[in-house]
Scaffold this motif. Sequence first.
Motif, PDB file in Angstrom:
ATOM      1  N   ASN A 295       0.865  -1.170   0.000  1.00 50.66           N
ATOM      2  CA  ASN A 295       0.000   0.000   0.000  1.00 50.66           C
ATOM      3  C   ASN A 295       0.902   1.221   0.000  1.00 50.66           C
ATOM      4  N   ALA A 296       0.716   2.124  -0.973  1.00 54.14           N
ATOM      5  CA  ALA A 296       1.643   3.249  -1.132  1.00 54.14           C
ATOM      6  C   ALA A 296       0.892   4.508  -1.522  1.00 54.14           C
ATOM      7  N   GLY A 297       1.464   5.650  -1.166  1.00 57.37           N
ATOM      8  CA  GLY A 297       0.856   6.911  -1.539  1.00 57.37           C
ATOM      9  C   GLY A 297       1.834   8.063  -1.428  1.00 57.37           C
ATOM     10  N   TYR A 298       1.507   9.126  -2.146  1.00 53.80           N
ATOM     11  CA  TYR A 298       2.320  10.353  -2.120  1.00 53.80           C
ATOM     12  C   TYR A 298       1.374  11.544  -2.091  1.00 53.80           C
ATOM     13  N   SER A 307      -1.445   3.849  -4.650  1.00 51.43           N
ATOM     14  CA  SER A 307      -1.484   2.538  -5.315  1.00 51.43           C
ATOM     15  C   SER A 307      -1.413   1.448  -4.250  1.00 51.43           C
ATOM     16  N   PHE A 308      -2.089   0.353  -4.497  1.00 51.28           N
ATOM     17  CA  PHE A 308      -1.957  -0.831  -3.645  1.00 51.28           C
ATOM     18  C   PHE A 308      -2.191  -2.071  -4.500  1.00 51.28           C
ATOM     19  N   GLY A 309      -1.699  -3.183  -4.015  1.00 51.63           N
ATOM     20  CA  GLY A 309      -1.823  -4.389  -4.815  1.00 51.63           C
ATOM     21  C   GLY A 309      -1.395  -5.624  -4.045  1.00 51.63           C
ATOM     22  N   SER A 310      -1.518  -6.762  -4.704  1.00 47.68           N
ATOM     23  CA  SER A 310      -1.179  -8.033  -4.080  1.00 47.68           C
ATOM     24  C   SER A 310      -0.752  -9.037  -5.133  1.00 47.68           C
ATOM     25  N   TYR A 311       0.040 -10.000  -4.692  1.00 49.08           N
ATOM     26  CA  TYR A 311       0.424 -11.135  -5.535  1.00 49.08           C
ATOM     27  C   TYR A 311       0.538 -12.355  -4.633  1.00 49.08           C
ATOM     28  N   GLY A 312       0.003 -13.477  -5.095  1.00 49.33           N
ATOM     29  CA  GLY A 312       0.097 -14.686  -4.300  1.00 49.33           C
ATOM     30  C   GLY A 312       0.103 -15.926  -5.169  1.00 49.33           C
TER      31      GLY A 312
END
Length: 885
Positions: A295-298, A307-312
């Motif tokens: 989870n990221a932001g500026y 932006s945020f995301g996932s991978y599994g």
Amino acid sequence: MKYRDTASIAALAAGLCTFAQPVLAQTAAAMATTGSEAEAAAAAATADQTGEAIIVTGTRVTGMRAVDSPAPVQILGVEAIKSTGQPDLIQSLAQVLPSVQAQAFGGDLQAHNLQMKLRGLSPNHTLILINGKRRHGTANVSVAGGPYGGSAAPDMSFILTDSIDHIEVLQDGAAAQYGTDAIAGVINIIQKTADHGGTVNVTGGQYYDGGGKSYAISGNVGFAPVENSYFNITAEKKHKGFSFRGDINPNVYGSSAAALKNLAAYPDIVDAPFYPYVNRIEGDPEIDQTSVMYNAGYEFGDFEIYSFGSYGHKYAHAYENYRTPSVIVDGDGTPFYPSGFQPLEAVHETDYSITGGFKGALGDTTFDFASTYGKDFVGVYVENSGNAQLYADTGFTPTEFHNGDFKASQWTNTLDLTHAFDVGLSQPVNVAAGLEWRRETYGIVDGDPASYYGGGAQSFFGYSPNDASDNSRTNFSQYLDVSLKPTPDWLVDGAVRHEHYSDFGDTTVFKLTSRYDFSATFAIRGTVSTGFRAPTLAEGFYSGINVAPSGVFGVLPANSAAGAALGFGGLKPEKSTNFSAGIVFTPSSRISVTLDAYWIEIRDRILISSSFYGFNGKYCPEGYSGSNASQCVAYSADNYFTYNQQAVFDAVASALGGTIPSYVLTDTLTGDRNIDGQVAVQTFVNGADMRTRGIDFVANYQMPTSFATIDWTFSANYNENKVKKIAALPSALYVNQTDPSATAIIDKYRVVELEHSTPKFRASLSAYLESGWFSMNLRENFYSQVYALESTPGNSSLAGADLKVPVNSAFITNLELSAKLTESLKLSVGANNLFNTYPTKRSYQYIRSAQLASGSRGYSSNVYPSISPYGINGGYYYGRISFNF
């Protein structure tokens, strides 16, 4: 119940309590020097428990507190979730929220993707959000039947607990606000935004009575790449081992005629792994999973790019039914597996999602523009198996098969706007509006030819080119939400949403919510709303055949020509109406009580249909004189034609390339009719109109003591499901004249599952205590009785009768004790189901004794009903080391 380890557990608990007593006394004395830290922690806990925390779910108003919400919203902090000790988020939610039921056991591919449901409805009726954005569903649709049949909701196992700041659960219909499938409610998972610090957790545990050994290693860290930014990332590696809760297999062990014949013909059976417990299907699969979330932001000025995301990735395999050596033999009768074999159904699943967005304020107007793409890919495999017909025809068979793939994706683009207008009321009128465009896909990729040649791979017939498909649709929606206060004490919120599906056309739904505060301590609230759920693409286009040791079962696509030939048409959307009313009582800052009643009507609910039979061996033709004739159900024309429908037989045979495997129809040892053989078909249908009504109750109390504050929470749910109307049976199928329910599109067994597989009453009483370096979380859960309806075996004293198979009511105790060894290091030990309670076994007198006597494999695999709301594995104990920095 099994209490094998109760004495040692009790001794451990007593020892820990004895050890903790002087520590608690010291902590009480030390509170004067640590008052500011204790007060800060207590204040944070109180905010969550009494509803002071700000919510973003169920309202478009900025800055609303949970205690002021016009709809019931539960807030769960990450510590409350962790303290359940559960390895998956679904199980954690079910521990804390009585209105949530977690699937404890699944057959076939369901075993790898357990689901959850809210208020007893389908998993497809609960919308899952991450940071307010829609989460994509799984490609692994449930076709195994049961109360979770048809579910294609998001795979929650890929959502990591350490990435979560808190969870907001809206227990109210919200189709007009968030999307037309939010009929039961919304679960909004809010991720951490910390730009510094982190945590590392190492957890391990297993079941009291063996199996299920698990471990998880996870870490979370936050940092700021540049000023005014944050980047928070979490990674986890976890493993869960097999469990086994079945029994001996009387088909190859003991004195039954079947066992004696098998052992005489194939003496090497005794060398099979785990003999005589060779049938391992009743238990958990083995799972290895690796996942990452960020989870990221500026922020710059009044704006933020985020932006945020996932991978599994998940590799899991589950035991299927044991096969005797006779299943795969060459032309001379020599078995390929001399001691028989235990097939495994396996999946290699890859799941990922990414969101990018831009939000901020332009004057008094806020905006949020975002795009989210998510995909789930499931490769389906069979291990330790073979293709009987391929081996008989060619003298060769693989032992591992790639059966095919499922794939599903979702691309969602949203624009949300809010503006407050001052029109002279007590507060400005808040107006929110938005647009959403979404594209969804679902497809099946055919497997290796060997997986579907002839009778196919044992335990799972591969997906052939006839099953393969690529399907897609788009959806465009607009919503308007207006919130106003005609008086300082009266809140009114109305929302309307219009959606256009490329395959189902247009619909408009609405929601009207109101709340009135009679005083600072007492308020009433209520909602009326409508919903509309289009069938998932998987429900409309799934196609597949499963080949069992003595049966072939097919699922025809609802939109297929074969389904139409049997009289099934394409699916149409579900429609719903939701009413709720409740009270909010907050007599002090330490106490809060909410009580909400609800009534939900769903029309044309989509369900997996009953099984329609082309062959069922125990229903023998008139005059049958085989050596096993005594095992046949007493002949009647109604029974025979109900379970031996030529149209169904031909449809399944066509899906298999023209023939049904001979061993399904004929006993390979005697040449007689296979009493256990079955050929059946199902499809997804708009099967019933249903009513769900119930009550949610939550009470929180922050109890001060001389040594610490104890957080008490009592929550309860009463939930009642009722099938009001069953859709008509297609005219091409046979109607049983004596008992029409036996041929209903949703049969009496399915009706009982829908109405009685969810506990009507669930309650949870928890106490959380933290004092100095010691903390304790104790939770007592109550589950009322659930039950299924099953037909007794043909050789039972109640042959062919319908028998209620209950899981009796039970109290389940969970306990976690933690010690903070340093400011950064914490050690926790705990137990779920502390007293090792097991569900009620199936009747030995009317079901299991008959299976044992006849040598039925079913004796080994149906010890406990799979509908048990608290699982079939008994107690689980664990330990966890946490390091914060």
